[in-house]
Design a protein around this motif. Structure first.
Motif, PDB file in Angstrom:
ATOM      1  N   ILE A 195     -28.816 -14.126   8.569  1.00  0.00           N
ATOM      2  CA  ILE A 195     -28.029 -15.351   8.465  1.00  0.00           C
ATOM      3  C   ILE A 195     -26.655 -14.970   7.919  1.00  0.00           C
ATOM      4  O   ILE A 195     -26.528 -14.130   7.016  1.00  0.00           O
ATOM      5  CB  ILE A 195     -28.713 -16.406   7.572  1.00  0.00           C
ATOM      6  CG1 ILE A 195     -27.935 -17.744   7.634  1.00  0.00           C
ATOM      7  CG2 ILE A 195     -28.869 -15.935   6.134  1.00  0.00           C
ATOM      8  CD1 ILE A 195     -28.675 -18.916   7.002  1.00  0.00           C
ATOM      9  N   TYR A 196     -25.616 -15.537   8.520  1.00  0.00           N
ATOM     10  CA  TYR A 196     -24.239 -15.311   8.068  1.00  0.00           C
ATOM     11  C   TYR A 196     -24.020 -16.059   6.764  1.00  0.00           C
ATOM     12  O   TYR A 196     -24.535 -17.161   6.567  1.00  0.00           O
ATOM     13  CB  TYR A 196     -23.277 -15.815   9.137  1.00  0.00           C
ATOM     14  CG  TYR A 196     -21.815 -15.586   8.859  1.00  0.00           C
ATOM     15  CD1 TYR A 196     -21.307 -14.307   8.679  1.00  0.00           C
ATOM     16  CD2 TYR A 196     -20.929 -16.664   8.803  1.00  0.00           C
ATOM     17  CE1 TYR A 196     -19.954 -14.099   8.455  1.00  0.00           C
ATOM     18  CE2 TYR A 196     -19.576 -16.461   8.588  1.00  0.00           C
ATOM     19  CZ  TYR A 196     -19.092 -15.177   8.407  1.00  0.00           C
ATOM     20  OH  TYR A 196     -17.755 -14.979   8.179  1.00  0.00           O
ATOM     21  N   VAL A 197     -23.247 -15.463   5.862  1.00  0.00           N
ATOM     22  CA  VAL A 197     -23.084 -16.057   4.539  1.00  0.00           C
ATOM     23  C   VAL A 197     -22.495 -17.461   4.612  1.00  0.00           C
ATOM     24  O   VAL A 197     -22.859 -18.345   3.825  1.00  0.00           O
ATOM     25  CB  VAL A 197     -22.238 -15.130   3.633  1.00  0.00           C
ATOM     26  CG1 VAL A 197     -20.795 -15.016   4.128  1.00  0.00           C
ATOM     27  CG2 VAL A 197     -22.294 -15.586   2.186  1.00  0.00           C
ATOM     28  N   GLY A 198     -21.614 -17.714   5.579  1.00  0.00           N
ATOM     29  CA  GLY A 198     -21.061 -19.066   5.728  1.00  0.00           C
ATOM     30  C   GLY A 198     -22.118 -20.077   6.121  1.00  0.00           C
ATOM     31  O   GLY A 198     -22.091 -21.236   5.683  1.00  0.00           O
ATOM     32  N   THR A 210     -30.513 -17.183  11.737  1.00  0.00           N
ATOM     33  CA  THR A 210     -29.726 -17.621  12.892  1.00  0.00           C
ATOM     34  C   THR A 210     -29.595 -16.538  13.956  1.00  0.00           C
ATOM     35  O   THR A 210     -29.164 -16.808  15.072  1.00  0.00           O
ATOM     36  CB  THR A 210     -28.328 -18.075  12.456  1.00  0.00           C
ATOM     37  OG1 THR A 210     -27.724 -17.043  11.677  1.00  0.00           O
ATOM     38  CG2 THR A 210     -28.415 -19.339  11.606  1.00  0.00           C
ATOM     39  N   THR A 211     -29.958 -15.304  13.601  1.00  0.00           N
ATOM     40  CA  THR A 211     -29.909 -14.196  14.554  1.00  0.00           C
ATOM     41  C   THR A 211     -31.060 -13.241  14.272  1.00  0.00           C
ATOM     42  O   THR A 211     -31.356 -12.943  13.113  1.00  0.00           O
ATOM     43  CB  THR A 211     -28.580 -13.413  14.431  1.00  0.00           C
ATOM     44  OG1 THR A 211     -27.488 -14.284  14.708  1.00  0.00           O
ATOM     45  CG2 THR A 211     -28.533 -12.246  15.409  1.00  0.00           C
ATOM     46  N   THR A 212     -31.690 -12.772  15.330  1.00  0.00           N
ATOM     47  CA  THR A 212     -32.671 -11.692  15.227  1.00  0.00           C
ATOM     48  C   THR A 212     -32.205 -10.573  16.151  1.00  0.00           C
ATOM     49  O   THR A 212     -31.974 -10.800  17.350  1.00  0.00           O
ATOM     50  CB  THR A 212     -34.075 -12.174  15.614  1.00  0.00           C
ATOM     51  OG1 THR A 212     -34.458 -13.245  14.742  1.00  0.00           O
ATOM     52  CG2 THR A 212     -35.078 -11.047  15.480  1.00  0.00           C
ATOM     53  N   SER A 236     -20.612 -14.675  21.361  1.00  0.00           N
ATOM     54  CA  SER A 236     -21.561 -15.514  20.630  1.00  0.00           C
ATOM     55  C   SER A 236     -21.049 -15.756  19.214  1.00  0.00           C
ATOM     56  O   SER A 236     -20.143 -15.053  18.738  1.00  0.00           O
ATOM     57  CB  SER A 236     -22.937 -14.838  20.563  1.00  0.00           C
ATOM     58  OG  SER A 236     -22.878 -13.677  19.738  1.00  0.00           O
ATOM     59  N   SER A 237     -21.649 -16.726  18.548  1.00  0.00           N
ATOM     60  CA  SER A 237     -21.290 -16.982  17.145  1.00  0.00           C
ATOM     61  C   SER A 237     -21.536 -15.737  16.301  1.00  0.00           C
ATOM     62  O   SER A 237     -20.742 -15.401  15.414  1.00  0.00           O
ATOM     63  CB  SER A 237     -22.107 -18.152  16.593  1.00  0.00           C
ATOM     64  OG  SER A 237     -21.783 -19.353  17.250  1.00  0.00           O
ATOM     65  N   PHE A 238     -22.638 -15.034  16.576  1.00  0.00           N
ATOM     66  CA  PHE A 238     -22.935 -13.819  15.823  1.00  0.00           C
ATOM     67  C   PHE A 238     -21.840 -12.776  16.012  1.00  0.00           C
ATOM     68  O   PHE A 238     -21.451 -12.088  15.053  1.00  0.00           O
ATOM     69  CB  PHE A 238     -24.290 -13.248  16.244  1.00  0.00           C
ATOM     70  CG  PHE A 238     -24.617 -11.939  15.578  1.00  0.00           C
ATOM     71  CD1 PHE A 238     -24.927 -11.894  14.231  1.00  0.00           C
ATOM     72  CD2 PHE A 238     -24.605 -10.756  16.310  1.00  0.00           C
ATOM     73  CE1 PHE A 238     -25.220 -10.680  13.604  1.00  0.00           C
ATOM     74  CE2 PHE A 238     -24.902  -9.544  15.693  1.00  0.00           C
ATOM     75  CZ  PHE A 238     -25.212  -9.512  14.339  1.00  0.00           C
ATOM     76  N   ASP A 239     -21.317 -12.643  17.235  1.00  0.00           N
ATOM     77  CA  ASP A 239     -20.236 -11.685  17.476  1.00  0.00           C
ATOM     78  C   ASP A 239     -19.017 -12.005  16.621  1.00  0.00           C
ATOM     79  O   ASP A 239     -18.415 -11.105  16.021  1.00  0.00           O
ATOM     80  CB  ASP A 239     -19.838 -11.692  18.953  1.00  0.00           C
ATOM     81  CG  ASP A 239     -20.865 -11.012  19.844  1.00  0.00           C
ATOM     82  OD1 ASP A 239     -21.736 -10.289  19.315  1.00  0.00           O
ATOM     83  OD2 ASP A 239     -20.797 -11.221  21.072  1.00  0.00           O
ATOM     84  N   TYR A 240     -18.627 -13.275  16.571  1.00  0.00           N
ATOM     85  CA  TYR A 240     -17.487 -13.668  15.740  1.00  0.00           C
ATOM     86  C   TYR A 240     -17.762 -13.369  14.269  1.00  0.00           C
ATOM     87  O   TYR A 240     -16.897 -12.870  13.541  1.00  0.00           O
ATOM     88  CB  TYR A 240     -17.185 -15.154  15.914  1.00  0.00           C
ATOM     89  CG  TYR A 240     -16.361 -15.485  17.134  1.00  0.00           C
ATOM     90  CD1 TYR A 240     -14.972 -15.371  17.110  1.00  0.00           C
ATOM     91  CD2 TYR A 240     -16.954 -15.896  18.316  1.00  0.00           C
ATOM     92  CE1 TYR A 240     -14.207 -15.661  18.225  1.00  0.00           C
ATOM     93  CE2 TYR A 240     -16.203 -16.191  19.448  1.00  0.00           C
ATOM     94  CZ  TYR A 240     -14.827 -16.075  19.393  1.00  0.00           C
ATOM     95  OH  TYR A 240     -14.074 -16.355  20.501  1.00  0.00           O
ATOM     96  N   THR A 270     -11.002 -19.782   7.336  1.00  0.00           N
ATOM     97  CA  THR A 270     -12.326 -19.257   6.988  1.00  0.00           C
ATOM     98  C   THR A 270     -13.054 -18.651   8.182  1.00  0.00           C
ATOM     99  O   THR A 270     -14.091 -18.032   8.010  1.00  0.00           O
ATOM    100  CB  THR A 270     -13.212 -20.361   6.383  1.00  0.00           C
ATOM    101  OG1 THR A 270     -13.529 -21.342   7.390  1.00  0.00           O
ATOM    102  CG2 THR A 270     -12.529 -21.041   5.204  1.00  0.00           C
ATOM    103  N   ARG A 271     -12.498 -18.811   9.390  1.00  0.00           N
ATOM    104  CA  ARG A 271     -13.151 -18.243  10.571  1.00  0.00           C
ATOM    105  C   ARG A 271     -12.172 -17.715  11.618  1.00  0.00           C
ATOM    106  O   ARG A 271     -12.530 -16.888  12.446  1.00  0.00           O
ATOM    107  CB  ARG A 271     -14.067 -19.279  11.236  1.00  0.00           C
ATOM    108  CG  ARG A 271     -13.328 -20.459  11.848  1.00  0.00           C
ATOM    109  CD  ARG A 271     -14.214 -21.371  12.690  1.00  0.00           C
ATOM    110  NE  ARG A 271     -13.433 -22.381  13.373  1.00  0.00           N
ATOM    111  CZ  ARG A 271     -13.192 -23.594  12.917  1.00  0.00           C
ATOM    112  NH1 ARG A 271     -13.695 -23.953  11.741  1.00  0.00           N
ATOM    113  NH2 ARG A 271     -12.469 -24.459  13.614  1.00  0.00           N
ATOM    114  N   LYS A 272     -10.938 -18.177  11.617  1.00  0.00           N
ATOM    115  CA  LYS A 272     -10.010 -17.846  12.695  1.00  0.00           C
ATOM    116  C   LYS A 272      -9.493 -16.412  12.598  1.00  0.00           C
ATOM    117  O   LYS A 272      -9.331 -15.857  11.515  1.00  0.00           O
ATOM    118  CB  LYS A 272      -8.822 -18.815  12.676  1.00  0.00           C
ATOM    119  CG  LYS A 272      -9.177 -20.220  13.131  1.00  0.00           C
ATOM    120  CD  LYS A 272      -7.956 -21.127  13.113  1.00  0.00           C
ATOM    121  CE  LYS A 272      -8.277 -22.505  13.685  1.00  0.00           C
ATOM    122  NZ  LYS A 272      -7.110 -23.413  13.642  1.00  0.00           N
ATOM    123  N   ILE A 273      -9.215 -15.838  13.766  1.00  0.00           N
ATOM    124  CA  ILE A 273      -8.615 -14.517  13.883  1.00  0.00           C
ATOM    125  C   ILE A 273      -7.161 -14.739  14.299  1.00  0.00           C
ATOM    126  O   ILE A 273      -6.896 -15.420  15.284  1.00  0.00           O
ATOM    127  CB  ILE A 273      -9.343 -13.665  14.940  1.00  0.00           C
ATOM    128  CG1 ILE A 273     -10.853 -13.650  14.673  1.00  0.00           C
ATOM    129  CG2 ILE A 273      -8.785 -12.246  14.978  1.00  0.00           C
ATOM    130  CD1 ILE A 273     -11.673 -13.194  15.878  1.00  0.00           C
TER     131      ILE A 273
END
Length: 372
Positions: free
Chosen positions: A174-177, A201-203, A231-235, A294-297
């Motif tokens: 799980i991502y910390v956010g 959220t990811t396996t 995917s969200s995981f990639d970001y 908090t998320r943008k590149i």
């Protein structure tokens, strides 16, 4: 408004939770916690008395002697229970346990016993308790060789080392956010749940994570290209990877200029994803920005004029400064959770190209204004 205290507020998850609560000051008041409060009952009691909600994250994860981990973690819970009882607190206590509870090790045993002690306090004293069973957590600013294997991989790849996979198991992450949002949801719900399993959220296999990170090193760390993120995981993984750079020495990155008698051609950014590209002109003496994401590149590329770009991690006082000049074009990418600005320090108009990975949406801007 709820008054929220976080034991371990300077740790990996604690810092992310503390900073995220600060984005909504109309809903949450953060009660400061210091590590030494556990050694001073009066200070601990004063902290507990102020809190409507206590998120107990303080714990030891690793030590050469597993017995030390066990006794330290159980002792911290016992001290918290004693303070709750001394102050007659009816706070909502949220406890971060671990999926390690199901394994035969002393760390998992310490978490399970701690959860039981707090659940008993809530039953006997009329408090509220949420025992959260949390999968493996990853994200920016985690401590390598401590918080997660992803933190270790990222640190090694950005510091000249070659990580290897010892056991190629499938891991639930799980991502910390996402974990922080789970905690906030439980705070707002305000209900007792002695055992709440936070869903992963990811396996994914450990080797697959390492392959992604190696590609980020080659494409982005070495060549400045934004990789394909599907995917969200990639970001999440990419933003995690970016947080392990030595920012002060990595930036600014000089562009390659292709010069011929007509002038110069410079490639500003190569993308595996889309986004929004724009430019600005800035008159001398003016500063733009003073906000963070908090998320943008995001990339700032100065192509004309002289600029000062400043960055500051929002829970730090250290300001990083980068001087860019359009006669030697360069860029700086903005790390998440770093407030940043750009100022025209020259005598002529400043021309800057901005790229960001998602078009601006005023209803979900992910833009928080804080002075550098």
């Amino acid at each position: 408004m709820k008054k929220v205290g976080i034991t371990g507020q300077n740790g990996f998850v604690g810092a992310h939770l503390y900073n995220t609560l600060g984005l909504e000051p109309e809903k949450f008041e953060r009660i400061d916690f210091q590590k030494n409060y556990f050694e001073n009952p009066d200070q601990l009691d004063e902290f507990v008395k102020q809190c409507d909600v206590i998120v107990h994250l303080a714990a030891m994860n690793r030590h050469p002697d597993a017995e030390v981990i066990y006794h330290q973690n159980v002792d911290l819970v016992k001290k918290m229970v004693a303070s709750l009882e001394r102050t007659n607190s009816k706070a909502h206590l949220l406890f971060s346990s671990s999926s390690q509870e199901e394994r035969d090790n002393l760390y998992g045993k310490s978490k399970k016993e701690g959860r039981s002690l707090l659940a008993n306090w809530a039953k006997e004293k009329g408090g509220k308790f949420t025992g959260m069973i949390i999968p493996n957590v990853f994200g920016p600013f985690g401590k390598p060789n401590y918080n997660s294997f992803i933190a270790t991989f990222c640190h090694k790849l950005t510091h000249g080392e070659n990580p290897t996979v010892d056991v190629d198991s499938e891991v639930s992450l799980i991502y910390v956010g996402e974990l922080v949002q789970e905690i906030i949801d439980q705070i707002e719900a305000g209900e007792t749940a002695e055992l709440y399993k936070v869903p992963a959220t990811t396996t994914i296999k450990v080797s697959a994570v390492l392959e992604k990170l190696k590609s980020y090193k080659k494409l982005y760390f070495q060549n400045g290209e934004i990789p394909a993120l599907t995917s969200s995981f990639d970001y999440q993984l990419f933003n995690t990877f970016r947080s392990y750079f030595d920012i002060a020495t990595h930036y600014p990155v000089k562009f390659t200029q292709n010069i011929d008698p007509r002038g110069a051609f410079v490639e500003v950014i190569r993308l595996g994803i889309g986004g929004q590209c724009s430019f600005s002109t800035t008159v001398p003496g003016i500063t733009r920005g003073n906000h963070f994401h908090t998320r943008k590149i995001e990339r700032f590329a100065v192509i004309k004029g002289k600029a000062l770009i400043q960055l500051r991690k929002i829970d730090s006082d250290e300001v990083l400064e980068f001087y860019l000049d359009g006669t030697d074009p360069a860029y700086v990418d903005m790390p998440i959770w770093y407030t940043h600005n750009i100022k025209n320090i020259g005598d002529e108009e400043l021309l800057t190209i901005f790229w960001i990975n998602e078009p601006y949406n005023p209803e979900d801007a992910d833009t928080y204004f804080v002075e550098v």
